[in-house]
Design an enzyme around this catalytic site. Structure first.
Site, PDB file in Angstrom:
ATOM      1  N   SER A 207       0.840  -1.191   0.000  1.00 55.94           N
ATOM      2  CA  SER A 207       0.000   0.000   0.000  1.00 55.94           C
ATOM      3  C   SER A 207       0.886   1.256   0.000  1.00 55.94           C
ATOM      4  CB  SER A 207      -0.963  -0.037   1.180  1.00 55.94           C
ATOM      5  OG  SER A 207      -1.982   0.924   1.038  1.00 55.94           O
ATOM      6  N   GLU A 323      -9.425  -6.469  -3.137  1.00 52.34           N
ATOM      7  CA  GLU A 323      -8.882  -5.309  -2.424  1.00 52.34           C
ATOM      8  C   GLU A 323      -9.945  -4.451  -1.756  1.00 52.34           C
ATOM      9  OE1 GLU A 323      -5.790  -4.283  -1.903  1.00 52.34           O
ATOM     10  OE2 GLU A 323      -4.524  -5.385  -3.311  1.00 52.34           O
ATOM     11  N   HIS A 429      -7.753  -5.762   0.992  1.00 50.80           N
ATOM     12  CA  HIS A 429      -6.533  -4.966   1.166  1.00 50.80           C
ATOM     13  C   HIS A 429      -5.909  -5.307   2.510  1.00 50.80           C
ATOM     14  CE1 HIS A 429      -4.021  -1.602  -0.024  1.00 50.80           C
ATOM     15  NE2 HIS A 429      -4.183  -1.004   1.150  1.00 50.80           N
TER      16      HIS A 429
END
Length: 508
Positions: A207, A323, A429
């Site tokens: 990320s 995600e 995610h």
């Protein structure tokens, strides 16, 4: 990229040498290592040796606030390295953060296998958190290190403290990225003393940390500091930097809010303002990025990859199958939030896609999904994550050895202490992180999940060792490996995520 709304390193020959361990309790022996700046004492356990809170740059306080990282002042005696350094200043916000107004934070941790022969590959982990939140020590590296690598993590300046763009203070408005480069130079100079190979350094991040890896690929000042890169859930093709104009607009409101815009000496005024006041003025839900068009980052990562003007090292790039599940579920679990109703789906799509909404709704009809939230998460995953991650791999593969994966496990740990989600989070995610690191943020791994974790650690440490993964290279999009608890196989990634549809959809 949308904000996550989940509630909840040249070798210095002869200078750096290992020092024999000193006597300590039977269960945990002390371990002393000589670095270029002085001796450090960590802890040697049965599986790993751990050294925490080692300074890699001078504290960026006072006149050093918003300057490039300065050298460490060497110390005499043996410095205690048994606890991590303080978190860098960050606001109250996401549960991946550690609220703090501390600025003396440029420290790193080193974890190495307890018994190793020869030089081991090094993995330098750059933590995520939108470059706003987090610390390196949130990611317990013991299993990863025990898998055969020396693991380094660092804290770096975040948010307004790491990315202020103001002519009065100068610099390239990318102090956080410069901190990471200073940590990589520390690794190059010191890591041999811990058993690591300074000629085999892999930078890895997820990320916000992954976008930092994109920045290092593009930055000429990072050249020679790493030999491989792992990019997790961070499409370099669509993110990773801001223009100076964007960064200044973001910073100007802070300068005005703290009352420094009218001062004769703006820099002096800004350096007098308490960090807590700066954090409050900046706010909790921003996503700062390094600034392109500067000496630190002449080109954006996307342009650098597109034109081949980047640090060409082997890259492992990956994305999670689902995600946006965590993003949508986070909105549901936020104060006042509820699961999305069926009748709310179409308005949400129309709000996001405007004139293109009819085509998106035909491609992602609500009838295909178990809930409106799942439908919205699926289309947002494909458009914002899967497609640009595939494009990132394609751009890289034109110039350098590239392998791509999709983490697609369906039975993944949920966030510890939070209510059960309204639909399965699956490979949301961050979902791959607890398989690689020990993280209190998530529920404990089941035995089956731990076995998958061992397999992933084998890939990460193997790639760090020789740049291979056990599956073929990307080959112009013809090979993406699906990583699950079952048999690992090639996945029809482009078709599964409607790559052609999204590439042909008219621009907004």
């Amino acid at each position: 990229m949308r904000k996550q709304m989940i509630v909840m390193l040249g070798l210095v020959g002869g200078l750096v040498t290992a020092v024999p361990a000193v006597a300590a309790p039977a269960q945990e022996a002390a371990a002393v290592v000589r670095t270029a700046d002085g001796l450090v004492r960590g802890v040697a356990g049965a599986r790993v040796r751990s050294f925490q809170g080692i300074p890699y740059a001078a504290p960026p306080v006072g006149e050093l606030r918003w300057t490039s990282p300065a050298p460490v002042t060497p110390w005499s005696g043996v410095r205690d390295a048994t606890s991590p350094g303080g978190a860098c200043a960050q606001p109250v916000g996401y549960p991946i953060g550690v609220p703090s107004d501390n600025e003396d934070c440029l420290y790193l941790n080193v974890t190495a296998p307890a018994r190793a022969t020869g030089r081991l590959p090094v993995i330098v982990w750059i933590h995520g958190g939108s470059m706003m939140y987090g610390t390196g020590d949130m990611y317990g590296p013991h299993r990863l290190a025990a898998g055969g690598a020396v693991v380094v993590s660092m804290n770096y300046r975040l948010g307004i403290m790491g990315f202020l763009a103001n002519d009065a203070v100068g610099g390239g408005a990318s102090f956080g990225l410069e901190d990471q480069q200073a940590a990589l130079r520390w690794v190059r100079k010191n890591i041999a003393a811990f058993g690591g190979d300074p000629r085999s350094v892999t930078i890895a991040g997820q990320s916000g940390g992954g976008y930092a890896v994109c920045g290092h690929l593009a930055s000429p000042r990072s050249a020679g500091l790493f030999t491989r890169a792992i990019v997790q859930s961070a499409p370099c093709a669509t993110g990773g930097s801001r223009t100076m104009a964007e960064a200044k607009a973001d910073s100007d409101r802070v300068v005005k809010a703290v009352g420094c815009d009218g001062e004769a000496d703006v820099a002096a005024c800004l350096r007098r303002v308490p960090s807590a006041s700066l954090l409050k003025a900046y706010g909790p839900f921003n996503e700062p990025r390094p600034v392109s068009g500067t000496p630190v980052l002449p080109l954006s990562p996307a342009e650098a990859l597109r034109t081949g003007r980047f640090n060409r090292v082997p890259v492992l790039v990956g994305v999670n199958h689902d995600e946006e599940n965590g993003m949508v579920l986070g909105l549901e679990l936020a104060p006042g939030g509820t699961p999305m109703k069926d009748e709310e789906y179409e308005p949400a799509v129309r709000k996001q896609f405007g004139d293109r909404a009819d085509e998106v709704l035909r491609r992602y009809p609500l009838s295909r999904y178990d809930s409106a939230g799942q439908a919205l998460a699926a289309l947002r995953t494909d458009s914002a994550w899967s497609v640009p991650s595939f494009d990132t791999a394609a751009m890289l593969a034109r110039w350098t050895p590239t392998r791509m994966y999709e983490f697609a496990e369906r039975d993944t740990p949920w966030f510890a202490g939070y209510p059960a989600p309204s639909f399965p989070a699956r490979a949301q995610h961050m979902a791959e992180l607890p398989y690689i690191f020990d993280m209190k943020l998530f529920d404990a791994l089941t035995p089956a999940q731990a076995r998958l974790g061992d397999r992933l650690i084998g890939v990460w440490t193997g790639f760090a060792g020789d740049g291979r993964t056990g599956w073929p290279s990307f080959r112009d999009g013809r090979y993406v490996q699906s990583l699950t608890s079952g048999t690992w196989r090639r996945t029809a990634f482009a078709a599964d995520h409607n790559h052609r549809f999204w590439k042909n959809l008219p621009a907004a």
